[in-house]
Design an enzyme around this catalytic site. Structure first.
Site, PDB file in Angstrom:
ATOM      1  N   GLN A  94       0.792  -1.228   0.000  1.00 32.77           N
ATOM      2  CA  GLN A  94       0.000   0.000   0.000  1.00 32.77           C
ATOM      3  C   GLN A  94       0.830   1.287   0.000  1.00 32.77           C
ATOM      4  O   GLN A  94       0.493   2.247  -0.686  1.00 32.77           O
ATOM      5  CB  GLN A  94      -0.961  -0.005   1.193  1.00 32.77           C
ATOM      6  CG  GLN A  94      -2.038   1.030   1.088  1.00 32.77           C
ATOM      7  CD  GLN A  94      -3.074   0.929   2.207  1.00 32.77           C
ATOM      8  OE1 GLN A  94      -3.794   1.858   2.468  1.00 32.77           O
ATOM      9  NE2 GLN A  94      -3.158  -0.205   2.882  1.00 32.77           N
TER      10      GLN A  94
ATOM     11  N   SER B 291      -3.810   4.973  11.910  1.00 30.81           N
ATOM     12  CA  SER B 291      -4.474   4.085  10.953  1.00 30.81           C
ATOM     13  C   SER B 291      -3.960   4.411   9.558  1.00 30.81           C
ATOM     14  O   SER B 291      -3.862   5.584   9.180  1.00 30.81           O
ATOM     15  CB  SER B 291      -5.989   4.259  11.022  1.00 30.81           C
ATOM     16  OG  SER B 291      -6.611   3.299  10.192  1.00 30.81           O
ATOM     17  N   GLU B 292      -3.618   3.378   8.806  1.00 27.50           N
ATOM     18  CA  GLU B 292      -2.931   3.554   7.524  1.00 27.50           C
ATOM     19  C   GLU B 292      -3.690   4.432   6.542  1.00 27.50           C
ATOM     20  O   GLU B 292      -3.095   5.055   5.661  1.00 27.50           O
ATOM     21  CB  GLU B 292      -2.660   2.190   6.882  1.00 27.50           C
ATOM     22  CG  GLU B 292      -3.932   1.431   6.520  1.00 27.50           C
ATOM     23  CD  GLU B 292      -3.667  -0.007   6.077  1.00 27.50           C
ATOM     24  OE1 GLU B 292      -2.600  -0.548   6.393  1.00 27.50           O
ATOM     25  OE2 GLU B 292      -4.557  -0.580   5.421  1.00 27.50           O
ATOM     26  N   ASN B 293      -5.024   4.496   6.677  1.00 28.82           N
ATOM     27  CA  ASN B 293      -5.811   5.294   5.740  1.00 28.82           C
ATOM     28  C   ASN B 293      -5.788   6.783   6.044  1.00 28.82           C
ATOM     29  O   ASN B 293      -6.524   7.547   5.415  1.00 28.82           O
ATOM     30  CB  ASN B 293      -7.249   4.772   5.652  1.00 28.82           C
ATOM     31  CG  ASN B 293      -7.916   4.608   6.999  1.00 28.82           C
ATOM     32  OD1 ASN B 293      -7.293   4.160   7.956  1.00 28.82           O
ATOM     33  ND2 ASN B 293      -9.167   4.973   7.091  1.00 28.82           N
TER      34      ASN B 293
ATOM     35  N   SER C 189       0.687   9.150   5.226  1.00 26.34           N
ATOM     36  CA  SER C 189       0.467   8.122   6.233  1.00 26.34           C
ATOM     37  C   SER C 189       1.561   7.057   6.172  1.00 26.34           C
ATOM     38  O   SER C 189       2.075   6.605   7.199  1.00 26.34           O
ATOM     39  CB  SER C 189      -0.899   7.477   6.003  1.00 26.34           C
ATOM     40  OG  SER C 189      -1.179   6.535   7.003  1.00 26.34           O
TER      41      SER C 189
END
Lengths: 223, 214, 223, 214
Positions: free
Chosen positions: A103, B47-49, B89
């Protein structure tokens, strides 16, 4: 006179051709341009490459593009969310190609495309399958993988507010991939919940400056 | 042998999260850790988002549809939290700005290699998400997992047989049987959960362990 | 309890040692942590490497560090603003080392350090003196130069508002290099015009999340 | 020969800035271009320090000390403008998102190489700023400079003798004598300012020019 507003989702996507590479913002169900995706489905161009973090759940969003078999290839980090039935079905059939990217590397590759860089060395994936076939290098005693920019013909993004110059502001965690995708595509189309007057956005809260956006469409409530 | 429940495992790990830490909790058992951090410690969850300062589940009817965590569950933002995009992030993760990442694991090797994103089932589509970035980026990676598979096979091994997430990245392994530290000398058992002998734990492990200091 | 507030500029810099590499935010006179620079001058550690876009004008800011001969090396893109008399004097004397970096590469190298990347290929400077001695490569028919991350022991940044967790928000163009420097240094010290309560900053306008900041000091009006 | 004044040069170039352009104006003569863009065209000016939508000089007493342009002069923000950090500002440039960069020049070569940041005086400290990033990044680079140096030496040459800013980056050269386009075939004169013959302009140039279409 700069006015990037387009009257409808449909009109904003007329030049998407079969075989186009299309980035779609969002993470899970957050910050996803659902109305643009639905317009893309109705537009009907097939053989698409969809570049998005997830591959859709149930019959919604990207899942509907998959169900209608408009997608040749998915580029993403996490195709297998709970309920990603269409992706799983097509994958099992061998009817869809998958390029899986960690990601952070995924986001950074799009940023590199938007920022005019030729590539970057990341420690992510070093020593794993993700590094197979890629150039690697030790720098200061640490292993890195060379990754290249990832661009697209179109980016479909969603913002909370937008103005006619294409400036965008996001709601909470709805930002996610939308800003990097807006930078990385040839043509960026923004679906906005609220179309506001020029000057209404706080110039310090604009997370996507209008220069990265080509078309702005207000939500129509079509979903 | 005595096996901790998942809640007890999360509670044990939570004791080792210091006051003032920036922490990322992986999907699954790791997210439970937040429920057990001792009172009085300020811990900021990432949080990765694109969230720093993830708060508890919102009251029904107050959910913000854009405000979800990495597991796609509705969350809130605590006072002092903030939002950013995915590139930033992951810069935070990869750049070593987070103190601790708690990840689940399929397998951990004697050298601290982690496998937690793909099995050897080729028909099942792989998914990696942010695990690889977290595993190389956080200052300390703690793996929270059962000591053995459901059918009793060891998950701590000489070498991982599943595809790797990262090499030499794991600092500590918290299992239902023991707490094990990855050291240059080898896998050092630092704690045996009540009722388990070193020999029992070694027998459930696919590589040599170093016994706890007497 | 997370509380990064420090009572004074002086106390915030006690561990700066001779020979330290110190990033200093700002562009021209905008977004410059003048009070921290003055405290650094009074602290007196010498042999410093100063990493900042400009090299100070008149007797202010970085110019005062140069005048007091605390600086061994300047890393910057534009040392020669109108009135940069101290830099020009020391340069002519051969009393200061200069590493000149194109401004975009300068910012990107600091971002790479903050983001954990091992390096990146940029088209900037390809075919010029700036590429001498560096690895170059053609990618898709275009020339690129490999650049490496740039980090430091300390970053001194300035923000408009900050809270006790180190979250920072900036005023207009005062943002400039401050966010990338905050990411790139071992210890980041923020000088803030207004120290606000936790929760007072708009979570969508925080340009530097607190995780990048170690110490926060309210302006004392010492300049 | 007839030489345009700096104002006339800026005015000439301004005619070629289309409605709706995103433009970066370099320090010195280039910033004057903004004063001459024809009424009714919306042009958004970028400043390297993190501004899109640079507006005119503020009224005395209303200056914001943080709101300056690349030349460190006080400016304002127009309605619809916004702010960002330097890394993003240069991503905008390098990534090809700006339509036009207008730069000053010491020398331009027949191949469109630009030299505008350093002379051969080693004692004078060099300064590059954002010129190299702009020269490789903008969709079109226009150079606004006098045709010859103060002592009459040509500045348009076979090869630049000063250190380069970028190679093959210049699209057009706007001088006090002519407008010249850099083409694959060579330097094409597209316009001779009133009163100048092609032969006069060629004589003031250190490389071969292609005459304007008859």
């Amino acid at each position: 006179m700069i006015d990037k507003r387009i009257a409808s989702m449909r009109e904003a996507l007329t030049d998407v051709a079969p075989g186009s590479a299309v980035m779609i913002g969002g993470f899970g169900s957050s910050g996803i341009p659902f109305e643009l995706i639905e317009a893309l489905r109705q537009h009907g161009a097939g053989d698409l490459t969809i570049i998005s973090n997830n591959a859709g759940v149930a019959e919604e969003g990207i899942a509907a593009l998959l169900r209608d078999r408009l997608v040749r290839k998915v580029v993403c980090s996490y195709p297998r969310s709970q309920g990603s039935i269409w992706f799983e079905r097509l994958f099992e059939e061998g009817a869809i190609e998958l390029e899986l990217i960690p990601q952070g590397t995924f986001a950074e590759r799009m940023r590199a495309a938007g920022a005019g860089l030729g590539g970057f060395f990341t420690p992510t994936g070093y020593g794993t399958k993700m590094a197979e076939g890629k150039e690697t290098r030790e720098i200061d005693g640490r292993g890195y993988v060379l990754e290249h920019p990832l661009s697209a013909d179109f980016a479909l993004v969603r913002a909370h507010k937008g103005d006619r110059w294409g400036n965008l502001a996001y709601n909470t965690a709805g930002r996610n991939f939308n800003p990097v995708m807006a930078m990385a595509a040839e043509v960026t189309v923004a679906e906005v919940e609220h179309l506001v007057e020029l000057g209404d956005l706080n110039p310090e809260s604009v997370a996507t400056p209008g220069v990265f956006v080509n078309r702005v469409v207000a939500q129509e409530g079509m979903n | 042998m005595q096996r901790l429940t998942p809640e007890q495992m999360a509670e044990r790990l939570a004791q080792d999260i210091p006051d003032g830490s920036y922490v990322n909790l992986g999907i699954g058992m790791p997210v439970m850790v937040a429920n057990f951090v001792p009172e009085g410690r300020d811990v900021i969850y990432h949080s990765e988002n694109g969230i720093l300062g993830v708060g508890p589940t919102p009251a029904p009817g107050t959910e913000d549809p854009d405000l979800i965590n990495a597991a796609k569950q509705y969350v809130t933002l605590i006072k002092g939290g903030c939002f950013f995009d995915t590139a930033e992030s992951f810069a935070m993760m990869r750049g070593g700005h987070l103190d601790i990442a708690v990840l689940g694991g399929f397998q951990v090797s004697a050298a601290g290699d982690l496998a937690n994103w793909a099995t050897d089932n080729e028909k099942y589509p792989p998914a990696v998400g942010g695990a690889m970035d977290l595993s190389v980026g956080a200052k300390a990676v703690y793996v929270l997992m059962r000591h053995t598979t459901k059918d009793g096979q060891p998950k701590i091994l000489d070498e991982c047989s599943y595809p790797l997430t990262g090499t030499g990245v794991v600092r500590r392994i918290y299992t239902d049987l023991a707490v094990i530290e990855v050291t240059d000398a080898g896998l050092q058992v630092v704690e045996l959960h009540d009722g388990n002998s070193f020999e029992d734990v070694q027998a459930a492990t696919g590589t040599r362990l170093l016994p706890p200091a007497a």
